[in-house]
Design an enzyme around this catalytic site. Sequence first.
Site, short mmCIF file in Angstrom:
data_model
loop_
_atom_site.label_atom_id
_atom_site.label_comp_id
_atom_site.label_asym_id
_atom_site.label_seq_id
_atom_site.Cartn_x
_atom_site.Cartn_y
_atom_site.Cartn_z
CE1 TYR A 72 -4.12 1.62 -0.04
CE2 TYR A 72 -3.40 2.80 1.92
CZ TYR A 72 -4.31 2.63 0.88
OH TYR A 72 -5.39 3.49 0.78
NE ARG A 194 -14.34 -9.87 -11.36
CZ ARG A 194 -13.54 -10.52 -10.52
NH1 ARG A 194 -12.54 -11.23 -11.00
NH2 ARG A 194 -13.75 -10.49 -9.22
#
Length: 351
Positions: A72, A194
């Site tokens: 991160y 998706r």
Amino acid sequence: LPAGGKRRFGPADCRENNISFRGASGADAGFFASKTAKKDLEVAKLGESDVHVRMLAAPINPADINMIQGTYAILSELPAVGGNEGVGQVVEVGSRVTSVKPGDWVVPADTGLGTWRTEAVFPEETLLQVPSDIPLLCAATLSVNPCTAYRMLADFETLRPGDSVIQNGANSGVGQAVIQIAKASGIRTINVVRDRPDLPKLVERLMSLGADHVITEEMLRKPDMKDLFKSIPKPRLALNCVGGKSTTEMLRSHLLACVEQKCILVSVSLFPQSAFIFKDVKLRGFWMTQWKKDQMHNKDSLKSMVQSLCELVRKGQLTAPACTEVPLEDYRTALEASIKPFTSSKQILVL
């Protein structure tokens, strides 16, 4: 919990259970077993500008996993307590604290506090008071996804009732918040997801939140998608959290071939260069963490946004995403569940 299983909330002689991590690349069952641990520690002494908080619930977000992996943009000094979001109740305040009082609910005002713990002492400026009359799971999941959705809808294009927005990753926490906030503002949404085994169930859930259209990436590639605009205005704003082929199709397909000139794409990843040239698309990145840091000197905008979101919650126009509540001792099960493919339920540690 301290010995005997009883919580103690005095300024001294107090302990916390937390989930700490050491950090490394990768993420699977073995990774979490080797890089995370539940520890019992002394709670820090309360200072005059500090707030003693008993945590109530804290979600597991993708950024939390990234921090454990060490990938991160913001990394804590290790070992560190995991979690960047959650809600807690104020137990005690220091002599100079004015913004909160015992009994108030609070959420993090910034990233990196470490919310996967039973209790802690935080500086006053790192907390933001929220009403305690909203559902617990709404409060626990308020400061990341709904705030991100709110800012993306408000900051990049002037949207009016009747306008439309398109987004991919629409089943994500941010995507669900975009649908609801847009619906409350009279803005229509085209939502790309998706394909998956439980697609009808997902479509039903997103439609129940207020989605106008839910389509798959495969459907997006079909020429007859242009017929969609017979019933909905051309999008003025596109939100991308996926990148790669999904974003390419959003911009090159018949769907966005019809997008009005000067469409703005708010993105976290790459998309085809041709969109710059032929569609006059403007690309903007957005990171909620940076926005919050920019507001730390004056929290008026942050407070106003949170107040607006809480009002939507009270009106029933903004709900928490689908959640699975998990006891703190089962945190590894929750971590593993959070990285499974096609996950539509947010893991919430109940503290």
